[in-house]
Design a protein around this motif. Structure first.
Motif, mmCIF file in Angstrom:
data_model
loop_
_atom_site.group_PDB
_atom_site.id
_atom_site.type_symbol
_atom_site.label_atom_id
_atom_site.label_comp_id
_atom_site.label_asym_id
_atom_site.label_seq_id
_atom_site.Cartn_x
_atom_site.Cartn_y
_atom_site.Cartn_z
ATOM 1 N N ASP A 4 -10.263 25.119 -29.714
ATOM 2 C CA ASP A 4 -9.679 26.182 -28.665
ATOM 3 C C ASP A 4 -7.989 25.743 -28.819
ATOM 4 O O ASP A 4 -7.583 24.702 -28.529
ATOM 5 C CB ASP A 4 -10.158 25.673 -27.162
ATOM 6 C CG ASP A 4 -9.446 26.553 -26.482
ATOM 7 O OD1 ASP A 4 -8.534 27.199 -26.424
ATOM 8 O OD2 ASP A 4 -9.647 26.068 -24.928
ATOM 9 N N GLU A 10 -10.397 19.845 -16.783
ATOM 10 C CA GLU A 10 -10.091 21.297 -16.534
ATOM 11 C C GLU A 10 -10.587 22.271 -17.414
ATOM 12 O O GLU A 10 -10.766 23.446 -17.369
ATOM 13 C CB GLU A 10 -8.624 21.442 -16.280
ATOM 14 C CG GLU A 10 -7.848 21.316 -17.655
ATOM 15 C CD GLU A 10 -6.450 21.215 -17.270
ATOM 16 O OE1 GLU A 10 -5.545 21.892 -18.123
ATOM 17 O OE2 GLU A 10 -5.788 20.886 -16.165
ATOM 18 N N ALA A 11 -10.827 21.912 -18.696
ATOM 19 C CA ALA A 11 -11.054 22.774 -19.988
ATOM 20 C C ALA A 11 -12.485 23.371 -19.990
ATOM 21 O O ALA A 11 -13.447 22.428 -19.804
ATOM 22 C CB ALA A 11 -10.608 22.264 -21.278
ATOM 23 N N LYS A 12 -12.819 24.367 -20.165
ATOM 24 C CA LYS A 12 -14.075 25.164 -20.512
ATOM 25 C C LYS A 12 -14.610 24.591 -21.745
ATOM 26 O O LYS A 12 -13.789 24.232 -22.652
ATOM 27 C CB LYS A 12 -14.072 26.427 -20.417
ATOM 28 C CG LYS A 12 -13.758 27.105 -18.907
ATOM 29 C CD LYS A 12 -13.701 28.541 -19.041
ATOM 30 C CE LYS A 12 -13.223 29.131 -17.736
ATOM 31 N NZ LYS A 12 -13.271 30.573 -17.649
ATOM 32 N N PHE A 13 -15.932 24.477 -21.609
ATOM 33 C CA PHE A 13 -16.585 23.980 -23.224
ATOM 34 C C PHE A 13 -16.047 22.709 -23.793
ATOM 35 O O PHE A 13 -16.054 22.683 -25.045
ATOM 36 C CB PHE A 13 -16.462 25.281 -23.976
ATOM 37 C CG PHE A 13 -17.259 26.402 -23.233
ATOM 38 C CD1 PHE A 13 -18.443 26.694 -22.920
ATOM 39 C CD2 PHE A 13 -16.444 27.437 -23.243
ATOM 40 C CE1 PHE A 13 -18.925 27.623 -22.343
ATOM 41 C CE2 PHE A 13 -16.690 28.831 -22.710
ATOM 42 C CZ PHE A 13 -18.025 28.683 -22.218
ATOM 43 N N ILE A 14 -15.639 21.933 -23.002
ATOM 44 C CA ILE A 14 -14.680 20.657 -23.335
ATOM 45 C C ILE A 14 -16.024 19.939 -24.403
ATOM 46 O O ILE A 14 -15.609 18.911 -25.164
ATOM 47 C CB ILE A 14 -14.186 19.689 -22.356
ATOM 48 C CG1 ILE A 14 -13.312 18.719 -23.059
ATOM 49 C CG2 ILE A 14 -15.416 19.081 -21.614
ATOM 50 C CD1 ILE A 14 -12.115 19.322 -23.742
ATOM 51 N N GLU A 15 -17.126 19.923 -24.149
ATOM 52 C CA GLU A 15 -18.145 19.153 -24.804
ATOM 53 C C GLU A 15 -18.261 19.566 -26.249
ATOM 54 O O GLU A 15 -18.766 18.913 -27.285
ATOM 55 C CB GLU A 15 -19.503 19.279 -24.126
ATOM 56 C CG GLU A 15 -20.071 20.683 -24.279
ATOM 57 C CD GLU A 15 -19.521 21.531 -22.884
ATOM 58 O OE1 GLU A 15 -20.410 22.569 -22.440
ATOM 59 O OE2 GLU A 15 -18.805 21.082 -22.394
ATOM 60 N N TYR A 16 -17.674 20.867 -26.331
ATOM 61 C CA TYR A 16 -17.631 21.274 -27.779
ATOM 62 C C TYR A 16 -16.382 20.892 -28.764
ATOM 63 O O TYR A 16 -16.092 21.424 -29.940
ATOM 64 C CB TYR A 16 -17.779 22.969 -28.241
ATOM 65 C CG TYR A 16 -19.040 23.289 -27.556
ATOM 66 C CD1 TYR A 16 -20.141 23.299 -28.638
ATOM 67 C CD2 TYR A 16 -19.417 23.476 -26.294
ATOM 68 C CE1 TYR A 16 -21.397 23.684 -28.305
ATOM 69 C CE2 TYR A 16 -20.542 23.915 -25.821
ATOM 70 C CZ TYR A 16 -21.699 23.966 -26.832
ATOM 71 O OH TYR A 16 -22.915 24.666 -26.374
ATOM 72 N N ARG A 17 -15.436 20.379 -28.048
ATOM 73 C CA ARG A 17 -13.961 20.073 -28.667
ATOM 74 C C ARG A 17 -13.687 18.380 -28.954
ATOM 75 O O ARG A 17 -14.385 17.807 -28.272
ATOM 76 C CB ARG A 17 -13.140 20.406 -27.611
ATOM 77 C CG ARG A 17 -13.172 21.786 -26.643
ATOM 78 C CD ARG A 17 -13.353 23.122 -27.646
ATOM 79 N NE ARG A 17 -13.628 24.150 -26.541
ATOM 80 C CZ ARG A 17 -13.862 25.386 -27.018
ATOM 81 N NH1 ARG A 17 -14.051 25.353 -28.295
ATOM 82 N NH2 ARG A 17 -14.038 26.143 -26.097
ATOM 83 N N ARG A 51 -10.264 16.959 -20.106
ATOM 84 C CA ARG A 51 -11.730 16.977 -19.686
ATOM 85 C C ARG A 51 -11.896 17.493 -18.425
ATOM 86 O O ARG A 51 -13.161 18.114 -18.502
ATOM 87 C CB ARG A 51 -11.980 15.246 -19.783
ATOM 88 C CG ARG A 51 -11.981 14.690 -21.225
ATOM 89 C CD ARG A 51 -12.752 13.345 -21.057
ATOM 90 N NE ARG A 51 -12.714 12.594 -22.490
ATOM 91 C CZ ARG A 51 -11.993 11.716 -22.800
ATOM 92 N NH1 ARG A 51 -11.048 11.227 -21.813
ATOM 93 N NH2 ARG A 51 -12.039 10.934 -23.817
#
Length: 224
Positions: A47, A74-81, A72
């Motif tokens: 992202d 606020e971001a969407k889909f942080i588990e993929y980053r 961690r």
């Protein structure tokens, strides 16, 4: 599909980032740095918005650790980053989400953080951090040495095709922004070759921007 480092030179205050990947034009999406603020890599399932966001947070006074913690939250889909950050005090922070790809790992020390995914082995970031800390000279030289150490340790599980290096200093633009967006050969070698050509001219390009009256000649045909 990526291994990288973000770093700060304790002597000059310069920030730099170097990155390589099997994907094309990795530095165009993943490398971010701001003079006086820090450097950020946003990678894995990338992202690109996370890089500028982390720099904005650090610019407002957050440390690298605080900025990454805010991402961690606020971001969407942080588990993929994967996000790596270094701040103006040399503090570092890393987020590696549980959905990072393949073999992934990270390592950090004062002034430097490294991370990767789809790696040949989990020792690659440690090798990168150690090489940066052991290297001397310009931050660009140290970034190149670190990336070569990561490659020697195994690098990505498959061949890498793109690489980039960005360096910021005291001006609002990158003083170096070198990329190899695709090659079937080694992009880190291509980036290193470009750095050897660019490094002696770096100061002249900055001087031409600040005051062209005092700038050196271009040294090309037709220049007088």
């Amino acid at each position: 599909m990526t291994f990288s480092l973000v770093a700060r030179c304790a002597e000059t205050g310069m920030f730099g980032i170097a990155i390589s990947s099997s994907s094309p034009a990795v530095a165009a999406r993943c490398a971010f740095a701001r003079a006086g603020v820090g450097a950020v890599a946003s990678q894995n399932v990338t992202d690109p918005a996370l890089g500028p966001r982390a720099l904005d947070l650090m610019d407002r006074g957050m440390s690298a650790a605080e900025a990454v913690e805010a991402l961690r939250a606020e971001a969407k889909f942080i588990e993929y980053r994967q996000v790596l950050a270094v701040d103006a005090q040399g503090g570092t922070a890393i987020h590696s989400g549980p959905h990072s790809l393949g073999i992934w790992s990270d390592a950090q020390a004062e002034n430097v953080a490294s991370g990767g995914n789809l790696l040949q082995n989990d020792g690659v970031p440690d090798a990168i951090v150690a090489a940066f800390l052991d290297a001397a000279g310009h931050i660009g030289d140290r970034l190149i040495a670190a990336m070569r150490a990561g490659l020697a340790e195994g690098g990505e599980a498959g061949p890498v095709h793109s690489a980039g290096m960005k360096i910021v200093d005291k001006v609002s633009w990158p003083v170096a922004d070198l990329r190899c967006d695709w090659t079937e050969d080694c992009p880190i070698d291509a980036m290193a070759t470009a750095w050897e050509v660019y490094k002696p001219q770096l100061g002249a390009y900055v001087q031409r921007a600040l005051d062209p009256r005092a700038a050196p000649s271009y040294g090309v045909p037709g220049d007088r």
